[in-house]
Design a protein around this motif. Structure first.
Motif, PDB file in Angstrom:
ATOM      1  N   UNK A  50       0.854  -1.090   0.085  1.00  0.00           N
ATOM      2  CA  UNK A  50       0.107   0.051  -0.037  1.00  0.00           C
ATOM      3  C   UNK A  50       0.948   1.312   0.236  1.00  0.00           C
ATOM      4  N   UNK A  51       0.206   2.432  -0.035  1.00  0.00           N
ATOM      5  CA  UNK A  51       0.927   3.734   0.412  1.00  0.00           C
ATOM      6  C   UNK A  51       1.354   3.551   1.630  1.00  0.00           C
ATOM      7  N   UNK A  52       2.677   4.190   2.003  1.00  0.00           N
ATOM      8  CA  UNK A  52       3.115   4.448   3.269  1.00  0.00           C
ATOM      9  C   UNK A  52       2.043   5.158   4.221  1.00  0.00           C
ATOM     10  N   UNK A  53       1.863   4.792   5.406  1.00  0.00           N
ATOM     11  CA  UNK A  53       0.893   5.153   6.393  1.00  0.00           C
ATOM     12  C   UNK A  53       1.571   5.764   7.389  1.00  0.00           C
ATOM     13  N   UNK A  54       2.717   5.479   7.786  1.00  0.00           N
ATOM     14  CA  UNK A  54       3.691   6.086   8.921  1.00  0.00           C
ATOM     15  C   UNK A  54       4.861   6.208   8.372  1.00  0.00           C
ATOM     16  N   UNK A  55       5.514   7.576   8.703  1.00  0.00           N
ATOM     17  CA  UNK A  55       7.021   7.783   8.332  1.00  0.00           C
ATOM     18  C   UNK A  55       7.576   8.122   9.476  1.00  0.00           C
ATOM     19  N   UNK A  56       9.137   7.970   9.262  1.00  0.00           N
ATOM     20  CA  UNK A  56       9.998   8.565  10.355  1.00  0.00           C
ATOM     21  C   UNK A  56      11.253   8.816   9.919  1.00  0.00           C
ATOM     22  N   UNK A  57      12.151   9.547  10.274  1.00  0.00           N
ATOM     23  CA  UNK A  57      13.306  10.128   9.718  1.00  0.00           C
ATOM     24  C   UNK A  57      14.566   9.694  10.443  1.00  0.00           C
ATOM     25  N   UNK A  58      14.463   9.093  11.666  1.00  0.00           N
ATOM     26  CA  UNK A  58      15.593   8.715  12.534  1.00  0.00           C
ATOM     27  C   UNK A  58      15.640   7.445  13.055  1.00  0.00           C
ATOM     28  N   UNK A  59      16.747   6.657  13.105  1.00  0.00           N
ATOM     29  CA  UNK A  59      16.943   5.274  13.851  1.00  0.00           C
ATOM     30  C   UNK A  59      17.595   5.573  15.302  1.00  0.00           C
ATOM     31  N   UNK A  60      17.073   5.084  16.185  1.00  0.00           N
ATOM     32  CA  UNK A  60      18.010   5.182  17.507  1.00  0.00           C
ATOM     33  C   UNK A  60      18.516   3.996  18.011  1.00  0.00           C
ATOM     34  N   UNK A  61      19.817   4.020  18.306  1.00  0.00           N
ATOM     35  CA  UNK A  61      20.583   2.760  18.736  1.00  0.00           C
ATOM     36  C   UNK A  61      20.436   2.773  20.488  1.00  0.00           C
ATOM     37  N   UNK A  62      19.900   1.709  20.742  1.00  0.00           N
ATOM     38  CA  UNK A  62      19.854   1.399  22.337  1.00  0.00           C
ATOM     39  C   UNK A  62      20.718   0.505  22.599  1.00  0.00           C
ATOM     40  N   UNK A  63      21.426   0.696  24.171  1.00  0.00           N
ATOM     41  CA  UNK A  63      22.226  -0.398  24.545  1.00  0.00           C
ATOM     42  C   UNK A  63      21.896  -0.483  26.140  1.00  0.00           C
ATOM     43  N   UNK A  64      22.468  -1.488  26.655  1.00  0.00           N
ATOM     44  CA  UNK A  64      22.553  -1.436  28.223  1.00  0.00           C
ATOM     45  C   UNK A  64      23.525  -0.347  28.701  1.00  0.00           C
TER      46      UNK A  64
END
Length: 291
Positions: free
Chosen positions: A253-267
């Motif tokens: 389908x068409x994109x229904x949700x967008x974002x422009x950042x990935x976040x890296x998580x660690x302990x």
């Protein structure tokens, strides 16, 4: 005294050059990409995101669920897990032992519904519904309600779907592996953003929707086997022609949700609480392992 000072300077230079020559590795966990191998995605990630450091080795591990990826992080099998910003914020708010260590720009990323190739008519109807919801700000309102301040004010309430007697149900696979966007409560009930969007689409199409719980890694198999008619999400890069998460035979389908950042998580390292101030010059290389 002068000789001692020169000796100290020499040793510092030597240690610096040795350190610069050491290979560094970053081991990342991501939810499974269904049109790429771990090796292919490692190279793609390095080309797109890695700093200018030829000594950096990138190793990507795929996980079929968020739970499996978190267990790998706890066990030390990976150093960081990578999530879209809203999902990362949710995980961070749920676990005080985690911290974010990198935020990387990723323009044009989004989520789209997936369908079998023989379901183009259904795909087109979903696109009609998405356009209607977007034009009336309903889609934007759902995003505002269910993705802002995520994980802070309690868990979302279950959504009640309309019933359409006599109409054939649409089976939609949800994973719960991208909360709060794709969220499944502890009792197995989908709730929040995914359920709210699907309830509105159901209302527009005048057809009941039956939710099917699958792991992120089983999205395509659920679709191909007929267990589901629609997969709630595939990750898409709207500026790319080749999609790393969309196998051949799946239409979108068409994109229904967008974002422009990935976040890296660690302990968070022992002895330092999450959120405490970094000494960046001292700590920045701590996000890597020595090879």
């Amino acid at each position: 005294m002068r000789r001692v000072l020169l000796a100290v300077i020499f040793l510092l230079m030597l240690s610096g050059s040795t350190f610069a020559g050491e290979k560094r590795v970053i081991r990342l966990g991501l939810l499974s990409k269904l049109n790429s191998t771990e090796e292919q995605f490692s190279e793609a990630w390095k080309k797109r995101f890695a700093p200018r450091n030829e000594q950096l080795e990138v190793i990507v591990k795929f996980y079929d669920s968020l739970t499996a990826m978190q267990l790998a992080l706890e066990a030390g099998d990976i150093m960081q897990m990578v999530l879209p910003q809203a999902s990362a914020e949710y995980v961070l708010n749920q676990n005080s032992k985690y911290e974010s260590v990198l935020v990387l720009d990723a323009p044009n990323m989004g989520l789209a519904f997936g369908f079998r190739e023989d379901s183009r008519e259904l795909r087109d109807k979903f696109n009609e519904a998405l356009k209607e919801l977007r034009d009336n700000w309903i889609l934007q309102s759902i995003e505002g309600v269910y993705t802002a301040s995520v994980g802070i004010s309690g868990e979302p309430e279950p959504i009640e779907f309309e019933k359409f007697d006599g109409a054939e149900a649409i089976k939609v696979a949800v994973t719960g592996d991208l909360p709060p966007i794709d969220y499944v409560a502890a009792d197995g009930t989908p709730a929040g953003y995914n359920a709210a969007v699907l309830a509105e689409i159901s209302s527009y199409l005048k057809r009941p929707i039956k939710l099917v719980n699958v792991d992120a890694g089983a999205r395509t198999s659920s679709l191909v086997s007929g267990r589901s008619d629609v997969v709630f999400w595939y990750e898409v890069n709207t500026s790319a022609t080749e999609q790393e998460d969309v196998p051949e035979g799946v239409i979108l389908s068409d994109a229904y949700y967008r974002w422009n950042k990935f976040v890296h998580i660690r302990k968070a390292p022992e002895g330092r609480k999450s959120g405490s101030i970094w000494n960046f010059k001292r700590d920045i290389l701590g996000i890597y392992d020595r090879w």
